[in-house]
Design a protein around this motif. Structure first.
Motif, short mmCIF file in Angstrom:
data_model
loop_
_atom_site.label_atom_id
_atom_site.label_comp_id
_atom_site.label_asym_id
_atom_site.label_seq_id
_atom_site.Cartn_x
_atom_site.Cartn_y
_atom_site.Cartn_z
N UNK A 135 -31.44 -74.61 -37.51
CA UNK A 135 -32.52 -73.64 -37.37
C UNK A 135 -32.45 -72.61 -38.48
N UNK A 136 -31.27 -72.47 -39.08
CA UNK A 136 -31.11 -71.51 -40.17
C UNK A 136 -32.15 -71.72 -41.25
N UNK A 137 -32.41 -72.97 -41.59
CA UNK A 137 -33.35 -73.25 -42.66
C UNK A 137 -34.73 -72.73 -42.28
N UNK A 138 -35.14 -73.00 -41.04
CA UNK A 138 -36.47 -72.56 -40.60
C UNK A 138 -36.57 -71.05 -40.57
N UNK A 140 -34.84 -68.93 -42.30
CA UNK A 140 -34.81 -68.41 -43.65
C UNK A 140 -36.19 -68.43 -44.27
N UNK A 141 -36.89 -69.55 -44.10
CA UNK A 141 -38.22 -69.65 -44.67
C UNK A 141 -39.16 -68.63 -44.03
N UNK A 142 -39.03 -68.46 -42.71
CA UNK A 142 -39.87 -67.48 -42.01
C UNK A 142 -39.64 -66.08 -42.56
N UNK A 143 -38.38 -65.73 -42.75
CA UNK A 143 -38.08 -64.39 -43.22
C UNK A 143 -38.52 -64.21 -44.65
N UNK A 144 -38.50 -65.28 -45.44
CA UNK A 144 -39.01 -65.18 -46.81
C UNK A 144 -40.47 -64.79 -46.79
N UNK A 145 -41.22 -65.45 -45.90
CA UNK A 145 -42.65 -65.14 -45.80
C UNK A 145 -42.87 -63.71 -45.37
N UNK A 146 -42.09 -63.29 -44.38
CA UNK A 146 -42.25 -61.92 -43.91
C UNK A 146 -41.92 -60.95 -45.03
N UNK A 147 -40.95 -61.33 -45.87
CA UNK A 147 -40.57 -60.46 -46.96
C UNK A 147 -41.71 -60.23 -47.92
N UNK A 148 -42.52 -61.27 -48.14
CA UNK A 148 -43.61 -61.07 -49.10
C UNK A 148 -44.66 -60.12 -48.55
N UNK A 155 -36.54 -60.67 -45.48
CA UNK A 155 -35.27 -61.16 -45.97
C UNK A 155 -34.51 -60.05 -46.68
N UNK A 164 -33.96 -61.06 -35.81
CA UNK A 164 -33.49 -62.43 -35.56
C UNK A 164 -32.44 -62.44 -34.46
N UNK B 42 -49.20 -66.30 -40.47
CA UNK B 42 -48.52 -65.11 -39.94
C UNK B 42 -49.52 -64.18 -39.28
N UNK B 82 -38.01 -72.48 -34.65
CA UNK B 82 -37.05 -73.31 -35.39
C UNK B 82 -36.69 -74.60 -34.68
N UNK B 85 -39.37 -76.96 -35.39
CA UNK B 85 -39.22 -77.37 -36.78
C UNK B 85 -38.18 -78.46 -36.91
N UNK C 79 -31.80 -73.16 -49.05
CA UNK C 79 -32.90 -72.88 -48.14
C UNK C 79 -34.05 -72.15 -48.81
#
Lengths: 297, 513, 414
Positions: A135-138, A140-148, A155, A164, B42, B82, B85, C79
């Motif tokens: 689930x870490x991968x998922x 991480x990607x979610x937090x990347x999006x939130x970061x933008x 992130x 989280x 989002x 997740x 996913x 990742x």
């Protein structure tokens, strides 16, 4: 009145054999203490060993130096106190919020009847059981999006990490607390309702004070868990001043080769102090007699 | 009598409205921010959360959900998503070489589908504009020839048309306007894809703002037929529906990078077909099961006994408690590694104490033993805490009533306290079993899953549990197979989930609620 | 909903909208930032060298982000996506094969100037399927060291080392003869010194059909130098845990890299550096020589800093100036040959000299586990069985060779 007399008689009856009965408790405690202390002694020894190695050549220390502790405080690349502050803030916030959320959920599952209740409980258990290292991968990607969109909770921020942690905490806490809540007699609730209390009032004014010992335990467990968590935190917190203690200390042993265990041991020992202090201060609640007080009233 | 005055009516209502107003404000501004950055998924999620919160807290009929809402929202966003996913990914070819999307892979393939010329001709360049269009003033690094390259053509310059700097690189030329550094940086995206033709199918490809190389495009993509052709060798590559462009004549020859592709859940089939993965599966599964059950029983036994021992006000009780919480308070990452060092054959503290060089880490049985011992060390404080909490939750009059009836302390413990304790703690024991079934840290850090008899062909170690075995199989250092790892996780989940559900039913915990 | 409730809801809604207008997220200015990721050792070094720099790549500003451990760095890179991924990544050369294969790295084309200063071995280490993915930064290798207090001059032959150990074992309380700090990877020097190793060579290219693990020469030498008369280890080659004994002065010889030498110096041991002695005075053991590299990612193009990142990598990371600076900070020999000529630090030159007798490491082959386990695990198991458990040499090495043959055959396929 009657209760008290009978109680004291009971205690009196039980007192005499207790002295020898107490001995086993002490013996058991000391045996466990020896078992517990042994590796901690090795940790302490490593923290004073200037060569920075883990294994020792003898049980009695031959070298002694404060160098490892100094490395934690004199190095500007190692803002140890900032890390401790970050850890404390993160762990406290997680403990408080997750206990509130978990208590509310457990209360709902325990006291209320609604459609999907049993299913919800089973789902909670199943979700905890899922092996989540992928689930870490998922996440991480979610937090990347939130970061933008919103960098302050995305992130690399402590706020994002907190969210989280909170996400996973409900399942754990709800299950933890539900068993205890079930054991609080229903008559209390019913008495309150007869007095005209609404559900939120029952929750805040009756249930919450009674459950404080259990909530204190849950908060402590959550606090310790957050304080020591490093897998997720090391991926997310890159900025040196944002790191928690667990992540910050990684840099001493994180290299593929050439680990330096001395400062790591020293830092971990120092970090354990707030945890132990917290436990000591919460002892009163954890061992509380508040349950008994309410019943007599 | 308990009074309820004070916190009802208007003050409470105002507080509730204020809290909801603030949350709404935050969510709405996040919604706008998400839409502004084109993150529609989002934005949708935030909008949904907004609606749910307002509905739940304003409606009269949703009382239970007022308590459950925050927890459920957090749970769904960060745990359930997740999980979904992972389930989805188990049906994809998702491994090293097949990680990005097809669109990105195509861009990469074409961008890197260039071949330098035989002499590796390279140029020092200055980026600027000629007649308003991007151009490069290029100085050949070997021959020193200078020319201006535009998107239309390459024009060699004679010596009076340009000037050189002290390194021999042409800096200014007639009709050439140099871009400032910031302008050049802003034009980065345009420049990295631009092709300045040099004739004979070759063009100038910038490799930085002041260097360029002479290359030709060897791979071209034909959108109509969804194929890539290698112009130099004449081979054609077609999408093989498994995430790669493969040579039509030789399907084993694939172009890299590939992409994540749906593969009809082939990962599950491979799990059962591939002997390397399937072989040790049973052995590892049995040990995982035994380990999880044994360690929970050990930790619970020791912790419960301690809770009972500390139940009376004996002397030094506070001191005992403070020390015995320490394994829990010190980071487990470190203590497990310390224990691993302590079990070293020649220098470990344990062997120094015993005076005998026992090879703990290299013997299958001893390695299993030390995993159990160290896990016990780590876990008994937790069980002590919850057991003492549970003991406190048992109302005292039960014990008093029983002792009035003449029961001995032992009978009280057995007949009254234990059943109640087990009922309160049953869900926690099950959860602990599930946790230890997937307890990656203890195995990975203490023994690494070993000892493995590699030379006898074993691929799983004696102490490997399913999760460490999956990790090692799926996350080898150069070859990762995440699709396979997702598939194994699903299977593990089904097994453990079913076991937990069954034991939940058995303990009749749900019925008693 | 009744009127009262409706009224409440509308009040809340208005308040919410009003408040949200006050909390407007600030638009982030589009700046041309090149983000570099590194681990906890190289990260602080790079940070002090290039963080915030705007002169290396004019028009861009460089930002260095570093993680708390090597594993965290690689985990995050695995990742990351274009949303927040790095533009320049640093790491081991093996990243070219794995991340390049997955399309996360941008292929680079070296200029003639680059090619002059970067050795072919370094470029080869970063090449995958004909494309070069990064620039080599420094040489990642081990050197042979001897404790000058125990043994003033460097040993010249392998036999010399064993003799020294047997002669002084009781007198000086030695617990071992040689210690390979890094396990199987570091032990390759000893294996090759004794005629073993991973693969043979055809000229300069590895011959993957020639597995040296169970060659007759190696078997004989193991029995002669590492075992006693009873077939069990003679204690010379310490296999399970010996780093502390070396630092305590109980083992005279060792093999390790620059990363451990500070700790050794701190323990008070004065060491000499060189190449591992072989069977004769002129042959040497060949340790693995790996490179670490800086790579331009494919995310750089998405962030609009592709050329800037390439300039940073090809123009600074690969350059003489850049490599001299990095080498002074890390004490590792630089890959750039012009930079290497300038460095005068004793430790760095010692390791650089040792690297000359090393053998290039092909991570893709060593990591291949088609036969069940990769090279490192197989060698580790074999040495453990022979030296610790005392099992038969011939059978152990034959079993190991079977697995390695399968690995190499699979790797040869490409």
């Amino acid at each position: 009145m009657e209760f008290e007399t009978i109680t004291s008689i009971g205690e009196h009856v039980m007192k005499s054999p207790m002295k020898t009965g107490h001995l086993w408790r002490h013996i058991y405690a000391w045996a466990l203490i020896a078992f517990t202390i042994f590796p901690i002694y090795v940790v302490i020894q490593s923290s004073f060993d200037p060569s920075g190695s883990l294994a020792s050549s003898s049980l009695v220390p031959t070298r002694f130096s404060w160098k490892n502790y100094a490395a934690l405080f004199n190095n500007e690349a190692v803002p140890y106190l900032t890390w401790v502050k970050n850890s404390l803030v993160l762990a406290s916030a997680n403990a408080l919020i997750s206990v509130f959320v978990g208590a509310a959920s457990a209360f709902a599952f325990s006291r209320m009847r609604f459609r999907g209740r049993k299913l919800g409980l089973q789902a909670l258990l199943l979700v905890q059981v899922f092996p989540s290292f992928l689930a870490l991968a998922a996440i991480y990607v979610m937090m990347e999006r939130i970061y933008t969109v919103y960098p302050s909770i995305g992130l690399g921020s402590l706020g994002g990490l907190l969210i989280i942690y909170l996400g996973g905490s409900m399942g754990v806490n709800a299950w933890l607390l539900k068993g205890f809540i079930d054991s609080i007699p229903l008559e209390l609730d019913e008495a309150a309702r007869i007095d005209g209390a609404s559900t939120p009032q029952v929750y805040w004014l009756i249930f919450f004070p009674l459950a404080l010992p259990v909530l204190a335990v849950t908060a402590l467990l959550s606090f310790i868990g957050t304080f020591n968590e490093f897998v997720l935190a090391s991926l997310f917190l890159t900025d040196v001043n944002q790191r928690t203690v667990a992540v910050g200390l990684q840099q001493f042993v994180g290299a593929k080769f050439g680990q330096n265990w001395g400062p790591f041991a020293a830092g971990s020992l120092l970090a354990a102090i707030p945890l132990v202090t917290l436990f000591l201060s919460l002892q009163k609640y954890i061992i509380g007699g508040m349950t008994q007080g309410a019943i007599k009233g | 009598m308990i009074r309820f005055a004070g916190f009802t009516g208007t003050p409470a209502l105002l507080l509730k409205m204020a809290v909801i107003a603030i949350s709404d404000a935050i969510l709405v501004s996040m919604l706008f921010a998400a839409l502004a950055k084109d993150q529609n998924a989002m934005a949708g999620v935030i909008a949904a959360i907004l609606l749910i919160i307002n509905f739940v807290y304003f409606s009269k009929r949703t009382m239970p959900f007022k308590f459950l809402a925050p927890g459920i929202i957090l749970l769904i966003t960060f745990v359930v998503v997740p999980v979904i996913y992972t389930v989805l990914m188990s049906g994809f070819t998702y491994q090293t070489g097949n990680e990005i999307s097809k669109k990105d892979a195509l861009i990469q393939l074409i961008d890197s589908g260039i071949t330098a010329d035989a002499e590796n001709t390279s140029f020092d360049t200055v980026i600027g504009k000629v007649d308003g269009n991007l151009a490069a003033l290029a100085t050949n690094q070997t021959t020193g020839e200078v020319g201006i390259a535009t998107e239309k053509s390459y024009t060699p310059l004679s010596s009076e048309q340009f000037t050189r700097n002290e390194y021999g690189v042409a800096e200014t030329a007639n009709g050439f306007v140099r871009l400032s550094d910031t302008e050049a940086a802003d034009a980065d995206s345009a420049l990295s894809t631009i092709k300045f033709p040099l004739g004979n199918g070759y063009f100038l490809s910038p490799q930085g703002l002041d260097v360029a190389v002479r290359v030709t495009q060897s791979l071209v993509y034909d959108e109509a037929s969804d194929t890539i052709k290698n112009l130099i060798e004449g081979t054609t590559f077609k999408d093989n529906n498994r995430g790669n462009f493969a040579n039509i004549e030789n399907p084993d020859q694939k172009l890299e990078p590939g992409w994540r592709a749906y593969n009809n859940f082939e990962n599950y089939l491979n799990l059962f077909r591939d002997p390397v993965v399937r072989g040790p599966f049973l052995k590892v599964f049995v040990w995982t099961f035994i380990f999880a059950i044994t360690t929970v029983i050990m930790m619970f036994g020791v912790g419960l006994l301690l809770a009972i021992a500390m139940d009376k006000k004996i002397r030094f009780r506070r001191f005992y408690r403070s020390i015995l919480i320490l394994p829990y308070a010190i980071p487990s990452f470190m203590t497990i590694l310390i224990w691993a060092g302590m079990f070293n054959r020649q220098y470990g503290a344990v062997n120094l104490l015993l005076g005998h060089q026992v090879d703990w880490l290299n013997s299958a049985i001893l390695a299993k033993l030390i995993i159990l011992v160290v896990n016990l060390w780590l876990g008994f404080p937790y069980f002590y805490l919850i057991s003492s909490g549970a003991l406190q939750a048992i109302p005292a009059e039960l014990e008093e009533a029983a002792s009035i009836d003449g029961a001995s302390p032992r009978q009280i413990m057995q007949r009254i306290k234990m059943p109640l304790l087990l009922q309160i703690l049953a869900p926690l024991l099950i959860a602990s079993f599930a946790f230890n079934f997937n307890n990656f840290n203890i195995v990975y850090l203490l023994t690494g899953g070993g000892p493995t008899n590699v030379l006898a062909g074993e691929t799983a170690g004696a102490t490997d549990i399913l999760i460490t075995y999956t990790y090692k199989t799926a996350f080898g250092s150069t070859q990762q197979n995440l699709g396979l790892a997702c598939a194994i996780s699903m299977i593990m989940f089904i097994i453990v989930g079913a076991l937990s559900m069954w034991s939940l039913r058995r303990s009749r915990v749900l019925e008693n609620m | 909903m009744n009127k009262k409730r409706f009224g409440l809801v509308s009040v809340v809604a208005v308040a919410a909208l009003a408040l949200s207008a006050a909390v407007v997220p600030t638009a982030t200015a589009a700046n041309k930032t090149i983000t570099v990721w590194a681990d906890e050792t190289r990260g602080p070094q790079l940070k002090s060298l290039i963080d915030g720099n705007t002169t290396i790549a004019p028009g861009y500003v460089v930002k260095v982000k570093f993680f708390s451990s090597f594993d965290a760095l690689n985990g995050a890179f695995d990742k990351a996506t274009a949303a927040a991924g790095p533009d320049v990544m640093t790491g081991a050369a093996g990243l070219a094969a794995s991340a390049g294969k997955s399309g996360k790295l941008a292929a680079l084309t070296y200029s003639a100037a680059n090619k002059k200063e970067i050795p072919a071995a370094g470029i080869q280490a970063l090449t995958y399927k004909g494309k070069v993915y990064g620039v080599p930064l420094d040489v990642d290798t081990t050197a042979f060291m001897w404790n000058k207090a125990l043994n003033a001059t460097a040993p010249t032959t392998f036999q010399g080392m064993v003799d020294y150990y047997t002669a002084n074992k009781t007198a000086k309380g030695l617990t071992g003869g040689i210690c390979a700090f890094e396990g199987a990877w570091g032990a390759n020097a000893v294996l090759t010194a004794l005629g073993g190793g991973a693969w043979g060579f055809k000229g300069n290219t590895p011959d993957l059909t020639n597995t040296l693990m169970n060659s007759d020469a190696f078997k004989a030498n193991v029995k002669k130098y590492l075992l006693g008369a009873d077939g069990k280890s003679n204690g010379f080659f310490q296999w399970d845990g010996c780093a502390d004994a070396f630092k305590a002065g109980k083992i005279p010889f060792g093999i390790t890299g620059a990363w451990n030498m500070d700790g050794i110096a701190a323990a008070g041991v004065n060491i000499g550096l060189g190449a591992t002695p072989g069977l004769t005075a002129t042959t040497k053991g060949a340790q693995w020589v790996n490179y670490s590299g800086a790579f331009v990612t494919s995310y750089a193009a998405k962030h609009g800093v592709d050329l800037g990142a390439k300039k940073l990598v090809l123009g600074w990371f690969a350059s003489k100036e850049g490599q001299v600076l990095m080498s002074s900070a890390s004490s590792r020999p630089p890959a750039n040959t012009a930079a290497g000529a300038i460095i005068k630090d004793a430790r760095t030159t010692g390791i650089a000299n040792a690297a000359k007798t090393g053998t290039p490491q092909f991570s893709a082959i060593l990591d291949n586990k088609a036969g069940g386990s990769n090279w490192y695990d197989v060698v580790g198991s074999a040495l453990s069985n022979i030296l610790v458990k005392g099992e038969a040499v011939d059978k152990t090495l034959d079993d190991a060779a079977v697995i390695l043959k399968k690995n190499f055959a699979d790797a040869a396929k490409g």
